[in-house]
Design a protein around this motif. Structure first.
Motif, short mmCIF file in Angstrom:
data_model
loop_
_atom_site.label_atom_id
_atom_site.label_comp_id
_atom_site.label_asym_id
_atom_site.label_seq_id
_atom_site.Cartn_x
_atom_site.Cartn_y
_atom_site.Cartn_z
N TYR A 39 0.83 -1.20 0.00
CA TYR A 39 0.00 0.00 0.00
C TYR A 39 0.87 1.25 0.00
O TYR A 39 1.88 1.33 0.70
CB TYR A 39 -0.91 0.03 1.22
CG TYR A 39 -2.02 -0.98 1.15
CD1 TYR A 39 -3.12 -0.76 0.33
CD2 TYR A 39 -1.96 -2.16 1.90
CE1 TYR A 39 -4.15 -1.69 0.26
CE2 TYR A 39 -2.98 -3.09 1.83
CZ TYR A 39 -4.07 -2.85 1.01
OH TYR A 39 -5.08 -3.77 0.93
N LYS A 51 3.13 2.16 5.20
CA LYS A 51 3.47 1.64 6.54
C LYS A 51 4.64 2.41 7.15
O LYS A 51 4.65 2.69 8.35
CB LYS A 51 3.80 0.14 6.46
CG LYS A 51 2.56 -0.71 6.20
CD LYS A 51 2.88 -2.19 6.12
CE LYS A 51 1.62 -2.99 5.83
NZ LYS A 51 1.89 -4.43 5.68
N ASP A 76 -3.91 -4.34 7.39
CA ASP A 76 -4.02 -3.00 6.83
C ASP A 76 -4.24 -1.95 7.93
O ASP A 76 -4.88 -0.93 7.72
CB ASP A 76 -5.13 -2.92 5.78
CG ASP A 76 -6.47 -3.40 6.33
OD1 ASP A 76 -6.53 -3.78 7.52
OD2 ASP A 76 -7.45 -3.39 5.58
N VAL A 79 -2.93 1.40 6.88
CA VAL A 79 -3.77 1.98 5.84
C VAL A 79 -5.01 2.62 6.45
O VAL A 79 -5.39 3.74 6.13
CB VAL A 79 -4.16 0.88 4.83
CG1 VAL A 79 -5.28 1.36 3.91
CG2 VAL A 79 -2.94 0.45 4.03
N ALA A 91 -3.12 0.98 -3.87
CA ALA A 91 -2.51 -0.35 -3.80
C ALA A 91 -1.50 -0.49 -4.92
O ALA A 91 -1.75 -0.10 -6.07
CB ALA A 91 -3.58 -1.42 -3.93
N PRO A 126 -3.11 -7.33 -2.26
CA PRO A 126 -3.81 -6.37 -1.40
C PRO A 126 -4.29 -5.16 -2.21
O PRO A 126 -3.55 -4.60 -3.01
CB PRO A 126 -2.75 -5.96 -0.38
CG PRO A 126 -1.81 -7.12 -0.34
CD PRO A 126 -1.80 -7.68 -1.74
#
Ligand SMILES: [Zn+2]
Length: 396
Positions: A39, A51, A76, A79, A91, A126
């Protein structure tokens, strides 16, 4: 969930200034959150590893607290905390999806590029809606190579017990019903994983197949066909005509007879019957024989009895027999009694070589007749001879 306490938008913007800008060629490796760049945070037209930004921002907002542990970033969580602060998340698999024909040395490298859980054979990256199937010739199912022209089969996921229409299998079945293309990755034996083709899911069925423990179970098979692109309007009619996008009821085929049940079927020949007993009778070992208090402890062998009847072939085995009963058993077999020449209760071994099939007359003479002692000696030799002959007839 400590990342829920990342609540300062200002801290995130400050963190962004301290983090690297990510491009499609940048492989991010963060010592804490790992190499996954699943992400990305989009800010002022640039991309950052979501992250890592969340990790740095948390430290800016809470300077007195210890750094977050790695497991705070699982799933997540980062996120969600950034989205709560109105940041835009993208993504990786949607920004830079894998190109048709791209190859990776192994699944770990694919995970490093797109994130996700890479144990199953069927998975989505993801933040991406497209299903990927990973077919590995070296894998537990030794899949066939995908066919570029004809429909081919992909075996569902689930290594032990009946496969269920859950997780990956459910994803594939949804792609079938919604006529959505699936990325088909294939690794030939010893080779690399390659996104070889887009496929349409035509249908699904169930088959019986041995699982990892060699136990027979039901597996799902998906019939798939290569298509030129994920856009259904590019799919040839010979493919679209084959798509069954309706409800499919699970109708398992008849369970095949397992191999070990076949071997449990009755043996056909005397030799096969006698095999477990050894060629020649051995005296019973002490301790295994009957004891006087409980005669029935001795394991009388049904198989040994059946072996003798096969050998006798509906004839009394007494060569001096004066006549068998005119009648037969209800099933049409000769009326014969199988006798242990030396009484089993006296440690006679349970072996066809010391047993004899006798008609009721001869049997009565052997047990109650005046000549019973002589008959016993005679039958002992006779049984041994018949056994030898039967064995040699089969071996020769
Ligand atoms: Zn007889």
């Amino acid at each position: 969930m400590p990342l829920q306490e990342l609540t300062s938008r200002t801290a995130v913007i400050e963190a962004v200034g301290r983090c690297d800008i990510i491009g499609p060629e940048t492989l991010v490796h963060d010592s804490k959150v790992g190499p996954v760049r699943d992400y990305l945070l989009e800010f002022e037209g640039k991309l950052y590893h979501a992250k890592t930004v969340a990790d740095v921002a948390y430290g800016i907002q809470h300077p007195d607290r210890p750094p977050l542990p790695a497991d705070a970033f699982k799933g997540d969580a980062a996120v969600r905390s950034l989205e709560r602060l109105d940041f835009t998340i993208a993504a990786t698999a949607k920004l830079w999806p894998p190109d048709l024909g791209v190859e990776y040395p192994n699944r770990t490298i694919i995970r490093n590029a797109f994130g996700g859980n890479w144990v199953p054979g069927i998975a989505k990256f993801p933040g991406d809606d497209i299903v990927n199937v990973f077919s590995d010739e070296d894998g537990p199912y030794a899949d066939e190579a995908p066919d570029p022209v004809k429909p081919f089969e992909y075996r569902g996921e689930g290594r032990a017990g009946d496969q269920q229409l859950t997780r990956g299998n459910k994803m594939l079945d949804q792609a079938r019903q919604e006529r959505r293309a699936v990325r088909y990755w294939y690794r030939p034996a010893g080779g690399t994983f390659k996104f070889v083709t887009w496929v349409a899911i035509l249908s699904r069925a169930q088959v019986w197949s041995p699982d990892d423990t060699k136990k027979l179970r039901l597996e799902y098979t998906f019939q798939v066909a290569a298509v030129p692109s994920p856009e259904p309007n590019t799919w040839p009619s010979q493919v679209t005509d084959l798509i069954d996008d309706g409800e499919i009821e699970d109708t398992p085929p008849p369970r095949p007879v397992p191999q070990n049940a076949v071997s449990k079927q009755l043996p056909k020949t005397y030799l096969e019957y006698v095999k477990p007993f050894g060629d020649t009778p051995k005296a019973c070992r002490k301790g295994r024989g009957p004891n006087k208090g409980n005669r029935n402890l001795y394991p009388r062998s049904r198989r040994a009895r059946d072996a003798v009847l096969v050998r006798a072939a509906d004839q009394c085995e007494n060569d001096g027999c004066t006549g068998m009963p005119a009648d037969t058993t209800p099933s049409g077999a000769a009326i014969l009694e199988v006798d242990h020449v030396d009484d089993l209760a006296l440690n006679g071994p349970d072996h066809p070589g010391v047993m004899i099939a006798l008609c009721p007359n001869c049997h009565a003479a052997k047990t109650r007749g005046r000549t019973r002692a002589a008959l016993k000696r005679h039958f002992r030799a006779r049984a041994a001879k018949l056994h030898q002959q039967a064995m040699q007839a089969h071996q020769g």
